[in-house]
Design a protein around this motif. Structure first.
Motif, PDB file in Angstrom:
ATOM      1  N   UNK A 158      -5.831  -3.145   4.274  1.00  0.00           N
ATOM      2  CA  UNK A 158      -5.833  -4.099   5.380  1.00  0.00           C
ATOM      3  C   UNK A 158      -7.206  -4.738   5.558  1.00  0.00           C
ATOM      4  N   UNK A 159      -8.260  -3.947   5.399  1.00  0.00           N
ATOM      5  CA  UNK A 159      -9.624  -4.471   5.552  1.00  0.00           C
ATOM      6  C   UNK A 159      -9.954  -5.450   4.431  1.00  0.00           C
ATOM      7  N   UNK A 160      -9.538  -5.133   3.216  1.00  0.00           N
ATOM      8  CA  UNK A 160      -9.853  -5.983   2.065  1.00  0.00           C
ATOM      9  C   UNK A 160      -9.232  -7.368   2.196  1.00  0.00           C
TER      10      UNK A 160
ATOM     11  N   UNK B  46      -4.199   8.706   1.832  1.00  0.00           N
ATOM     12  CA  UNK B  46      -3.189   7.766   2.323  1.00  0.00           C
ATOM     13  C   UNK B  46      -3.731   6.909   3.454  1.00  0.00           C
ATOM     14  N   UNK B  47      -4.445   7.536   4.385  1.00  0.00           N
ATOM     15  CA  UNK B  47      -5.037   6.786   5.500  1.00  0.00           C
ATOM     16  C   UNK B  47      -6.072   5.777   5.000  1.00  0.00           C
ATOM     17  N   UNK B  48      -6.882   6.180   4.030  1.00  0.00           N
ATOM     18  CA  UNK B  48      -7.905   5.283   3.489  1.00  0.00           C
ATOM     19  C   UNK B  48      -7.285   4.126   2.714  1.00  0.00           C
ATOM     20  N   UNK B  49      -6.194   4.393   2.009  1.00  0.00           N
ATOM     21  CA  UNK B  49      -5.508   3.323   1.283  1.00  0.00           C
ATOM     22  C   UNK B  49      -4.978   2.281   2.272  1.00  0.00           C
ATOM     23  N   UNK B  50      -4.374   2.752   3.358  1.00  0.00           N
ATOM     24  CA  UNK B  50      -3.863   1.819   4.358  1.00  0.00           C
ATOM     25  C   UNK B  50      -4.975   0.998   4.996  1.00  0.00           C
TER      26      UNK B  50
ATOM     27  N   UNK C 145      -6.161  -4.713  15.199  1.00  0.00           N
ATOM     28  CA  UNK C 145      -4.859  -4.179  15.603  1.00  0.00           C
ATOM     29  C   UNK C 145      -3.933  -4.001  14.399  1.00  0.00           C
ATOM     30  N   UNK C 146      -3.946  -4.973  13.486  1.00  0.00           N
ATOM     31  CA  UNK C 146      -3.115  -4.880  12.284  1.00  0.00           C
ATOM     32  C   UNK C 146      -3.620  -3.781  11.352  1.00  0.00           C
ATOM     33  N   UNK C 147      -4.945  -3.639  11.233  1.00  0.00           N
ATOM     34  CA  UNK C 147      -5.512  -2.585  10.374  1.00  0.00           C
ATOM     35  C   UNK C 147      -5.075  -1.202  10.856  1.00  0.00           C
TER      36      UNK C 147
ATOM     37  N   UNK D  28       0.835  -1.207   0.000  1.00  0.00           N
ATOM     38  CA  UNK D  28       0.000   0.000   0.000  1.00  0.00           C
ATOM     39  C   UNK D  28       0.865   1.250   0.000  1.00  0.00           C
ATOM     40  N   UNK D  29       1.962   1.192   0.728  1.00  0.00           N
ATOM     41  CA  UNK D  29       2.825   2.368   0.884  1.00  0.00           C
ATOM     42  C   UNK D  29       3.654   2.665  -0.359  1.00  0.00           C
TER      43      UNK D  29
END
Length: 304
Positions: A222-224, A214-218, A230-232, A45-46
């Motif tokens: 993770x959600x997808x 950027x926050x939404x991409x991260x 905790x990881x999300x 993602x980053x």
């Protein structure tokens, strides 16, 4: 900016990276090998999604080419140490956050210059500006390696061979890192204050929207892929809180005349602290509310 000033700025940035590495151990890197899913999602993602989507949006949305180039550069920077603190306060996976920061900083030695040059050339608006600046990809790679790779290697060596020194000095370097970021931001805004005031609405709107992206991409990545809460949270903060100090160091070295780029990176440095803290406080509130609801539910069942 004089050669001596640039040397001092890059030396301070290198010291900041050395401090980040003091909190890392070989166990942090082994953790990624043993449980690669979360870190790989965050790193993808980053270094893949965020720069690519930033390039696409700066292509489609009308904006000054300097602003677009500044956003692309920030999107290519790794996460900073502030993400580790915010992950801890957010009840996220702090160990994974620390591991991702270390690995991302090492990968950034190559990927930050590569991604920046690639997407700056792909975007037709920034391509014209880059041709007038004539930045050497090799020179940028060398500078990034000097301020990232060498300090990180030295910090890792100290952390693993002199753990007592690392534990005692790591808080000092953490404070220095934050002061360094504010110092870089202050320099950038002071040098370009009139330009910032004149176009504040454009700069702030671009930075706030880009940070939200950027926050939404991260979080979305993770959600997808079905990662736990905790990881999300760790991945959201790692992708959304960039090392804008590195971005400012690159700008001061190679783009000193591009004032809008410096303003974008400086505004990012301020705003990502605000958004990170705000998100952390929101998650803390939601966790407390969830805990109260569970407590009341258990009490109701017990009384029934």
């Amino acid at each position: 900016m004089s050669a001596l000033t640039l040397f001092v700025l890059n030396a301070v940035l290198a010291m900041m990276m050395f401090g980040i590495a003091l909190s890392l151990t070989t166990a942090d890197f082994k953790r990624i090998v043993s449980k690669p899913k979360g870190p790989m999602v965050g790193l993808a993602a980053q270094f893949i999604l965020l720069p690519a989507l930033t390039c696409g949006l700066t292509w489609l949305i009308p904006m000054p080419s300097e602003v677009a180039l500044g956003l692309i550069l920030v999107s290519c920077c790794p996460g900073g140490s502030f993400s580790n603190l915010m992950t801890y306060l957010s009840n996220g996976n702090t160990a994974m956050s620390v591991s991702m920061t270390g690995v991302a900083s090492l990968l950034a030695c190559v990927l930050t210059p590569f991604n920046f040059m690639l997407y700056a050339e792909l975007n037709p608006h920034t391509q014209q500006l880059m041709q007038t600046i004539s930045v050497s990809a090799t020179d940028m790679l060398v500078i990034v390696a000097l301020v990232l790779a060498l300090p990180l290697a030295a910090g890792l060596f100290c952390a693993n061979h002199f753990p007592h020194f690392a534990r005692r000095s790591e808080p000092f370097f953490r404070i220095v890192s934050l002061i360094t970021l504010f110092g870089f931001v202050a320099i950038a805004l002071t040098m370009n204050w009139q330009r910032f005031i004149g176009g504040a609405s454009i700069f702030l709107l671009a930075v706030v929207f880009h940070n939200a992206l950027a926050l939404m991409i991260g979080w979305g990545s993770a959600r997808a892929l079905g990662l736990n809460k905790a990881d999300r949270r760790a991945i959201t903060l790692e992708v959304g809180l960039q090392n804008s100090g590195l971005g400012l160091g690159i700008i001061f070295t190679f783009f000193a005349d591009q004032t809008a780029m410096a303003i974008i990176a400086a505004a990012w440095g301020i705003w990502h602290l605000i958004s990170g803290m705000g998100l952390s406080l929101t998650w803390q509130y939601l966790d407390r509310r969830h805990a109260r609801q569970n407590k009341h539910k258990k009490q109701f069942i017990y009384e029934s």
